[in-house]
Design an enzyme around this catalytic site. Structure first.
Site, short mmCIF file in Angstrom:
data_model
loop_
_atom_site.label_atom_id
_atom_site.label_comp_id
_atom_site.label_asym_id
_atom_site.label_seq_id
_atom_site.Cartn_x
_atom_site.Cartn_y
_atom_site.Cartn_z
N ASP A 1 6.39 -16.02 -5.33
CA ASP A 1 7.54 -15.18 -5.66
C ASP A 1 7.36 -14.78 -7.11
O ASP A 1 7.54 -15.60 -8.02
CB ASP A 1 8.85 -15.97 -5.47
CG ASP A 1 10.09 -15.15 -5.80
OD1 ASP A 1 9.96 -14.12 -6.49
OD2 ASP A 1 11.19 -15.55 -5.37
N SER B 1 4.94 3.87 -10.75
CA SER B 1 5.26 4.93 -9.77
C SER B 1 5.45 6.25 -10.49
O SER B 1 5.91 6.28 -11.64
CB SER B 1 6.54 4.57 -9.01
OG SER B 1 7.00 5.67 -8.23
N TYR C 1 15.52 2.38 -8.61
CA TYR C 1 14.10 2.07 -8.46
C TYR C 1 13.30 2.81 -9.53
O TYR C 1 12.42 2.22 -10.19
CB TYR C 1 13.62 2.47 -7.07
CG TYR C 1 12.13 2.45 -6.90
CD1 TYR C 1 11.45 1.25 -6.68
CD2 TYR C 1 11.38 3.63 -6.97
CE1 TYR C 1 10.06 1.23 -6.54
CE2 TYR C 1 10.00 3.62 -6.82
CZ TYR C 1 9.35 2.42 -6.61
OH TYR C 1 7.98 2.41 -6.47
N LYS D 1 10.69 1.40 -12.63
CA LYS D 1 9.30 1.80 -12.84
C LYS D 1 9.11 2.48 -14.20
O LYS D 1 8.05 2.36 -14.82
CB LYS D 1 8.84 2.71 -11.70
CG LYS D 1 8.75 1.99 -10.36
CD LYS D 1 7.78 0.81 -10.40
CE LYS D 1 7.57 0.19 -9.04
NZ LYS D 1 6.57 -0.90 -9.05
#
Length: 252
Positions: free
Chosen positions: A62, A142, A155, A159
């Site tokens: 993890d 990303s 999100y 990034k």
């Protein structure tokens, strides 16, 4: 490119971009520790790499937990003989939807996986790199971190932070002989595609997204793997703080 005598950790290495990265690094000669929340998948990938003539180890991890990340770093050094490359590929997203519809639990999960992983990789791996005078970290960010789109606001923010962290760490560790770079894929053919699109993964729905990509296709896992392997190799020895778009021209 030649990665002989190199040892690499690839997080999220059991599937998608991570699996392709693990394969490419192994093919280039690196010993690879495949770390993934999916322990069975990590072991399966390591078995595949070993069967192909590589040297690999699979471990559950993890990436948001210090103990897990430190155990992976320690295992690479103790069982594979060192550590020279860390690829922070493990990541997650909330489903594509309006920003205010994202729950606190979804927000926390995205930032815990996408950013705390970079924090723990820095804490656990960078001191080792600095002590030995060399090492490479590659973060899988990303294109949305550069050019956000509607529905992936939180999100995209995670990034963007990863990209900025990449550059900041690159500056801080350059004089220690450590290179830190990132790759920015466009939406790719991975199990998370439906979440990124916010709709069922069908040919018709894919076409709506393809129209935004000048080269006319999605990012493939091998595209990302090639970029990561290049940045990890001595072919990129004078590159640090670079965030390489792997997006078919999407960010032009």
């Amino acid at each position: 490119m030649n990665l002989n005598k190199q040892v690499a950790i690839v997080t999220g290495g059991a599937s998608g971009f991570g699996a392709a990265i693990a394969r490419r690094l192994s093919q280039a000669g690196a010993a690879v520790l495949v770390a993934d929340l999916n322990a069975e998948g990590a072991q399966r990938m390591a078995t595949e790499l070993n069967a192909a003539g590589g040297r690999a180890l699979g471990m559950a991890c993890d990436v948001s937990k210090e103990a897990d990340y430190r155990a992976v770093v320690d295992a690479a050094i103790a069982q594979l003989g060192g550590l020279h490359i860390v690829v922070n590929n493990a990541g997650t997203t909330h489903r594509n939807k309006p920003a205010l519809a994202v729950t606190e639990d979804e927000f926390d999960r995205v930032y815990r996986v996408n950013l705390k992983s970079v924090y723990w990789s820095a804490q656990c791996a960078l001191p080792h790199f600095a002590q030995q005078g060399h090492g490479v970290m590659v973060n899988v960010a990303s294109t949305t971190g550069v050019r956000p789109g509607p529905g992936l606001t939180w999100y995209s923010g995670s990034k963007a932070a990863m990209i900025n962290l990449t550059k900041g760490l690159a500056l801080e560790f350059a004089r220690s002989g450590v290179r830190i770079n990132a790759v920015n894929p466009m939406i790719g053919e991975t199990p998370m595609m439906a979440d990124f699109m916010g709709m069922e993964d069908t040919p018709a729905n894919r076409e709506r997204f393809l129209s935004r990509i000048p080269l006319g296709r999605f990012t493939r896992p091998d595209d990302v793997a090639s970029a990561v392997a290049f940045l990890a190799s001595d072919d990129a020895s004078f590159l640090t703080g670079v965030c390489l778009d792997v997006d078919g021209g999407r960010n032009i």
